[in-house]
Write a protein that holds these residues in place. Sequence first.
Motif, short mmCIF file in Angstrom:
data_model
loop_
_atom_site.label_atom_id
_atom_site.label_comp_id
_atom_site.label_asym_id
_atom_site.label_seq_id
_atom_site.Cartn_x
_atom_site.Cartn_y
_atom_site.Cartn_z
N LEU A 82 0.95 -1.04 0.04
CA LEU A 82 -0.12 0.00 -0.12
C LEU A 82 1.08 1.05 -0.08
CD1 LEU A 82 -3.05 1.14 0.10
CD2 LEU A 82 -2.77 1.02 2.59
N VAL A 83 0.51 2.09 -0.79
CA VAL A 83 1.23 3.44 -1.08
C VAL A 83 -0.07 4.47 -0.78
CG1 VAL A 83 2.36 5.11 -2.72
CG2 VAL A 83 3.07 2.74 -2.42
N LEU A 84 0.41 5.50 0.02
CA LEU A 84 -0.57 6.50 0.15
C LEU A 84 -0.18 7.90 -0.44
CD1 LEU A 84 -1.84 6.27 4.04
CD2 LEU A 84 -2.46 4.64 1.94
N TYR A 85 -1.02 8.58 -1.07
CA TYR A 85 -0.46 9.67 -1.69
C TYR A 85 -1.43 10.76 -0.95
CZ TYR A 85 1.74 7.47 -5.46
OH TYR A 85 2.49 6.56 -6.27
N LEU A 86 -0.62 11.71 -0.20
CA LEU A 86 -1.22 12.54 0.53
C LEU A 86 -1.42 13.96 -0.03
CD1 LEU A 86 1.23 11.71 3.79
CD2 LEU A 86 -1.09 10.61 2.92
N PHE A 87 -2.66 14.49 0.23
CA PHE A 87 -2.78 15.80 -0.35
C PHE A 87 -3.43 16.68 0.83
CE2 PHE A 87 -2.97 13.07 -3.89
CZ PHE A 87 -2.61 13.96 -4.89
N GLY A 88 -2.52 17.66 1.19
CA GLY A 88 -2.85 18.71 2.18
C GLY A 88 -3.66 19.79 1.58
N THR A 89 -4.91 19.97 2.20
CA THR A 89 -5.63 21.19 1.88
C THR A 89 -5.27 22.49 2.44
OG1 THR A 89 -7.46 21.01 3.57
CG2 THR A 89 -7.51 19.53 1.71
N PRO A 90 -5.50 23.59 1.80
CA PRO A 90 -5.31 24.82 2.15
C PRO A 90 -6.62 25.09 3.54
CG PRO A 90 -6.46 25.04 0.24
CD PRO A 90 -6.16 23.60 0.30
N GLY A 91 -6.04 25.93 4.62
CA GLY A 91 -6.81 26.16 5.38
C GLY A 91 -7.79 27.20 5.69
N GLN A 92 -7.42 28.25 4.92
CA GLN A 92 -8.01 29.49 4.97
C GLN A 92 -9.50 29.48 4.29
OE1 GLN A 92 -4.86 29.06 3.73
NE2 GLN A 92 -4.13 31.10 3.58
N GLN A 93 -10.23 30.04 4.75
CA GLN A 93 -11.65 30.05 4.19
C GLN A 93 -11.67 30.46 2.55
OE1 GLN A 93 -14.69 31.95 6.38
NE2 GLN A 93 -16.61 31.25 4.89
N ARG A 94 -11.02 31.38 2.27
CA ARG A 94 -10.81 32.00 0.84
C ARG A 94 -10.24 30.97 -0.15
NH1 ARG A 94 -5.73 35.29 0.62
NH2 ARG A 94 -4.76 35.01 2.56
N PHE A 95 -9.59 29.84 0.40
CA PHE A 95 -9.13 28.90 -0.61
C PHE A 95 -10.10 27.53 -0.16
CE2 PHE A 95 -5.15 31.16 0.18
CZ PHE A 95 -5.16 31.36 -0.81
N TRP A 96 -11.18 27.51 0.24
CA TRP A 96 -11.88 26.46 0.63
C TRP A 96 -12.46 25.93 -0.92
CZ3 TRP A 96 -15.05 27.28 5.65
CH2 TRP A 96 -14.36 27.21 6.70
N PHE A 97 -12.89 26.89 -1.89
CA PHE A 97 -13.16 26.32 -3.12
C PHE A 97 -12.35 25.00 -3.83
CE2 PHE A 97 -10.14 29.48 -4.17
CZ PHE A 97 -9.60 29.02 -5.36
N MET A 98 -11.05 25.20 -3.37
CA MET A 98 -10.22 24.10 -3.98
C MET A 98 -10.49 22.65 -3.15
SD MET A 98 -6.75 26.27 -4.15
CE MET A 98 -5.86 24.64 -5.01
N TRP A 99 -11.23 22.67 -2.14
CA TRP A 99 -11.44 21.31 -1.63
C TRP A 99 -12.23 20.41 -2.50
CZ3 TRP A 99 -11.88 20.93 4.30
CH2 TRP A 99 -10.87 21.76 4.94
N ASN A 100 -13.31 20.84 -3.20
CA ASN A 100 -13.98 19.89 -3.94
C ASN A 100 -13.16 19.31 -5.01
OD1 ASN A 100 -16.63 20.40 -2.81
ND2 ASN A 100 -16.71 22.38 -3.85
N ASP A 101 -12.28 19.81 -5.72
CA ASP A 101 -11.30 19.16 -6.74
C ASP A 101 -10.30 18.38 -5.83
OD1 ASP A 101 -12.56 20.62 -8.82
OD2 ASP A 101 -11.19 22.20 -8.70
#
Length: 204
Positions: A82-101
């Motif tokens: 098993l290999v895990l590819y880790l994607f850290g999300t931005p935390g500020q509210q103004r960048f939350w639109f990226m979370w869906n992608d």
Amino acid sequence: MAGSDPAIREAPAPDSVKILIAGGFGVGKTTMVGSVSEIAPLRTEEPLTSAGLGVDDLDGIPEKHATTVALDFGRITLGRELVLYLFGTPGQQRFWFMWNDLAIGALGAVVLIDVRRPESSFAAIDFFERRDIPFVVGVNGFHGRHPYTPEEIRDSLALPAGTPVLLCDARDRASCRDVLIGLVDELIAGSAHGGGTGRPGRAG
């Protein structure tokens, strides 16, 4: 290959899984990805500037001087399979639109919270609950301090009884690895009980 011993077989390639490391602003997501990644992590940090005054909430984290504006990326291999590819999300509210992608193709997530201000990650918990994406809560004890038990934290966040709450230190590789193993265990258990996540498979 001609002449090769038929008894010798190539080892199958390990399964790869996309995992999100999410949470509020300044909870330690970039630190966690960097601590646990076996490759040099990709970071998209930019210095905090006066333009963010009144927009980025620095209450409780005066030592923070940079922020993720897109994502963090790292990789960790667990065993041979098993290999895990880790994607850290931005935390500020103004960048939350990226979370869906970023959530596309993810099998699970770690919601990292700052034990000093757990309310900063309420939105992340809500995000994964609404999308039925399995997650565990990683409680980042800054300076190695954990003043609350997992049960107390679960109650304060109003989490369902079965949601794993795991104490960790985002600076410590072994600690972060244990949180990821806890998430994998949760995915496997969900699959065994018909949770719909299925066996970890190919990312992408």
